[in-house]
Design a protein around this motif. Sequence first.
Motif, PDB file in Angstrom:
ATOM      1  N   THR A 277      -4.823   0.920 -11.540  1.00 20.11           N
ATOM      2  CA  THR A 277      -4.148   2.141 -11.104  1.00 20.11           C
ATOM      3  C   THR A 277      -4.224   3.184 -12.204  1.00 20.11           C
TER       4      THR A 277
ATOM      5  N   ARG B  76      -7.206  -5.182  -9.442  1.00 19.80           N
ATOM      6  CA  ARG B  76      -6.726  -3.841  -9.144  1.00 19.80           C
ATOM      7  C   ARG B  76      -6.514  -3.073 -10.424  1.00 19.80           C
TER       8      ARG B  76
ATOM      9  N   GLU C 112      -5.913   2.712  -2.630  1.00 17.75           N
ATOM     10  CA  GLU C 112      -4.583   3.076  -2.168  1.00 17.75           C
ATOM     11  C   GLU C 112      -4.169   4.346  -2.895  1.00 17.75           C
TER      12      GLU C 112
ATOM     13  N   GLY D  91       0.824  -1.205   0.000  1.00 17.54           N
ATOM     14  CA  GLY D  91       0.000   0.000   0.000  1.00 17.54           C
ATOM     15  C   GLY D  91       0.850   1.243   0.000  1.00 17.54           C
ATOM     16  N   GLN D  92       0.292   2.306  -0.530  1.00 15.52           N
ATOM     17  CA  GLN D  92       1.033   3.554  -0.552  1.00 15.52           C
ATOM     18  C   GLN D  92       0.036   4.706  -0.610  1.00 15.52           C
ATOM     19  N   TYR D  93       0.471   5.848  -0.138  1.00 16.18           N
ATOM     20  CA  TYR D  93      -0.348   7.042  -0.285  1.00 16.18           C
ATOM     21  C   TYR D  93       0.555   8.258  -0.258  1.00 16.18           C
TER      22      TYR D  93
ATOM     23  N   ALA E  61      -8.088   6.801   2.891  1.00 14.29           N
ATOM     24  CA  ALA E  61      -8.575   5.603   2.203  1.00 14.29           C
ATOM     25  C   ALA E  61      -9.401   4.702   3.130  1.00 14.29           C
TER      26      ALA E  61
END
Length: 230
Positions: free
Chosen positions: A58, A56, A85, A8-10, A90
């Motif tokens: 993106t 998923r 993400e 995960g990233q933000y 989120a």
Amino acid sequence: TINAQLVGQYFARVGCICGPVIGKVTDDSVIILIEVDNEAPITCLVNDCLSGAILRSTKLLTARKPHAFVFDGLESDRHYTVRFEGFVNADDRMGSFTTRKREGEGENFSLNLVFMSGERGKVGGGGISSLTEEKKSDDGTPSSIWSILGGASQHPWSGVDAVIHLGGQVDINPACAAAVVLLARAEREEENSHAQKLLLDEALDHLREAYRTSWSLPGTREALARGVID
């Protein structure tokens, strides 16, 4: 050897300002709308609750403009959860939906539909009306039509296949009045100039803000995130 996996990233300055709004849901597809306040790559994850399979997608989303994630090849009559993400809130912007049963599956094929319209707001595009205001039931518990729909639809196979919204949810008039002023100013600027584009973008943002406000009201946001509005 060091093994690592990115789970995960933000981006610290990116937040969701509208959505998720679960759009059209068929027996094998779904459209999911989301809007963020700053440009960033955002990932949408759709999880099959029965098999555990995760799809998923993106996309690089631009700031303050709605974007749609489209997923095809889903299983029919299956419950899915939705998460994201890429932005800081989120955990507060999750959703879910149940794909429709494919015609011909099972002994009987039926759809349970709810039709609604006319709950347009009265205050600055806020979408506040007798249907979306929090009310007290006999036992003092807050309730509203949107809260009821959102609460019912959070359960897999809730019995509500779709809510057909016939319009009148967002009071767009105040936003239109502000947009008209900006458009008039834009007409006086040089064609395709930077100043004109800024005024046009600001006018459009006034209209979008009416939807952001209305679709973020308690109850409304939960219902829209749970795949019951068409």
